[in-house]
Scaffold this motif. Structure first.
Motif, short mmCIF file in Angstrom:
data_model
loop_
_atom_site.label_atom_id
_atom_site.label_comp_id
_atom_site.label_asym_id
_atom_site.label_seq_id
_atom_site.Cartn_x
_atom_site.Cartn_y
_atom_site.Cartn_z
N UNK A 38 31.42 37.82 34.96
CA UNK A 38 31.97 38.86 35.83
C UNK A 38 33.49 38.77 35.96
N UNK A 39 34.06 37.57 36.31
CA UNK A 39 35.52 37.49 36.39
C UNK A 39 36.20 37.78 35.06
N UNK A 40 35.55 37.38 33.95
CA UNK A 40 36.13 37.60 32.63
C UNK A 40 36.23 39.08 32.32
N UNK A 41 35.15 39.83 32.56
CA UNK A 41 35.19 41.27 32.30
C UNK A 41 36.14 42.00 33.23
N UNK A 46 41.58 44.60 33.66
CA UNK A 46 42.93 44.66 34.22
C UNK A 46 43.99 44.63 33.14
N UNK A 47 43.85 43.70 32.17
CA UNK A 47 44.91 43.51 31.19
C UNK A 47 44.93 44.59 30.12
N UNK A 48 43.86 45.39 30.00
CA UNK A 48 43.83 46.41 28.96
C UNK A 48 44.13 47.81 29.48
N UNK A 49 44.17 48.00 30.79
CA UNK A 49 44.45 49.34 31.28
C UNK A 49 45.94 49.61 31.30
N UNK A 200 47.60 28.82 31.00
CA UNK A 200 48.00 30.19 31.30
C UNK A 200 47.41 31.21 30.34
N UNK A 201 47.02 30.77 29.13
CA UNK A 201 46.52 31.72 28.13
C UNK A 201 45.00 31.84 28.14
N UNK A 202 44.34 31.26 29.14
CA UNK A 202 42.89 31.30 29.22
C UNK A 202 42.45 32.50 30.07
N UNK A 203 41.36 33.16 29.62
CA UNK A 203 40.76 34.24 30.40
C UNK A 203 39.63 33.67 31.25
N UNK A 204 39.45 34.23 32.44
CA UNK A 204 38.39 33.75 33.31
C UNK A 204 38.76 32.50 34.06
N UNK A 205 37.79 31.95 34.79
CA UNK A 205 38.03 30.78 35.62
C UNK A 205 38.09 29.51 34.77
#
Length: 227
Positions: A38-41, A46-49, A200-205
């Motif tokens: 869920x946090x990843x999606x 956020x980063x693609x809009x 810093x370059x990781x997605x999600x928790x």
């Protein structure tokens, strides 16, 4: 006839049981991975809009109508108007550090709802001017993506609905998210702590957090009761 019935039953079982196992396995996998996915999606969204997100249209922005040039910036003690003090979910300021390109809305609260829209203030701490610890969180690949570039001596500015503040960076630290020694929420003097997920370059928790520490330089002191 009996032999034919057994054969048909065997054929049906050949399709039914794997399908049932598939459904059970998929359900287990879904619930096991849901806290991570869920946090990843949400972050990918956020980063693609193309424009800044607005997830809570009902949340009040008590900073929007303020003329920043008219806000007090001295170290005097002031009695703030109660309507200028934030409640959960409200935007009450802007955090800025031109050197590392931080320029983000500041919210009271640090749930995902606040963090996808800006930087969040942990409501278990205090707001600028209260004379205690201020703990601010931001996502590592959006508003706090450049947090690691801050160096001792850099200035962080926070404009709020009741005054303008400056803090000077004193240091940084990488610690586990369970390491409570990384912050002092009972400190009896005003200080600012910024943190985000690390690397810093990781997605999600992630299990690690990057902390930046800063001391109070200027801004009105609030005549409010703190504990």
């Amino acid at each position: 006839m009996l032999s034919g019935s057994k054969k048909r039953g065997s054929n049906i079982s050949f399709f039914i049981f794997p399908f049932i196992y598939f459904l059970i396995g998929s359900s287990i996998l879904f619930f096991a991975l849901r806290p991570i996915a869920e946090p990843l999606f949400e972050m990918l969204d956020v980063v693609t809009q193309a424009q800044a997100p607005s997830f809570d249209k009902g949340a009040l922005d008590i900073f929007a109508e303020k003329d920043v040039t008219q806000l007090p910036d001295t170290n005097d003690t002031i009695a703030p108007d109660p309507k200028d003090l934030p409640t959960e979910g409200e935007r009450y300021g802007q955090i800025l550090c031109e050197k590392v390109e931080i320029d983000a809305p500041l919210y009271y609260g640090d749930s995902e709802k606040e963090l996808v829209s800006g930087v969040g203030t942990y409501s278990g701490t205090f707001i600028p001017g209260a004379g205690r610890t201020i703990l601010l969180a931001g996502h590592n690949n959006t508003y706090f993506h450049s947090l690691g570039e801050l160096q001792p001596g850099d200035i962080i500015k926070i404009n709020t609905s009741y005054g303008k503040y400056e803090y000077i960076v004193t240091g940084s630290k990488i610690a586990l998210d369970t390491d409570t020694s990384a912050y002092d929420l009972k400190r009896k003097e005003e200080n600012l702590i910024l943190y985000t997920c690390y690397p810093f370059d990781m997605l999600g928790l992630t299990p690690d957090r990057y902390f930046v520490y800063a001391d109070y330089l200027s801004g009105p002191k609030l005549d409010i009761v703190t504990y």
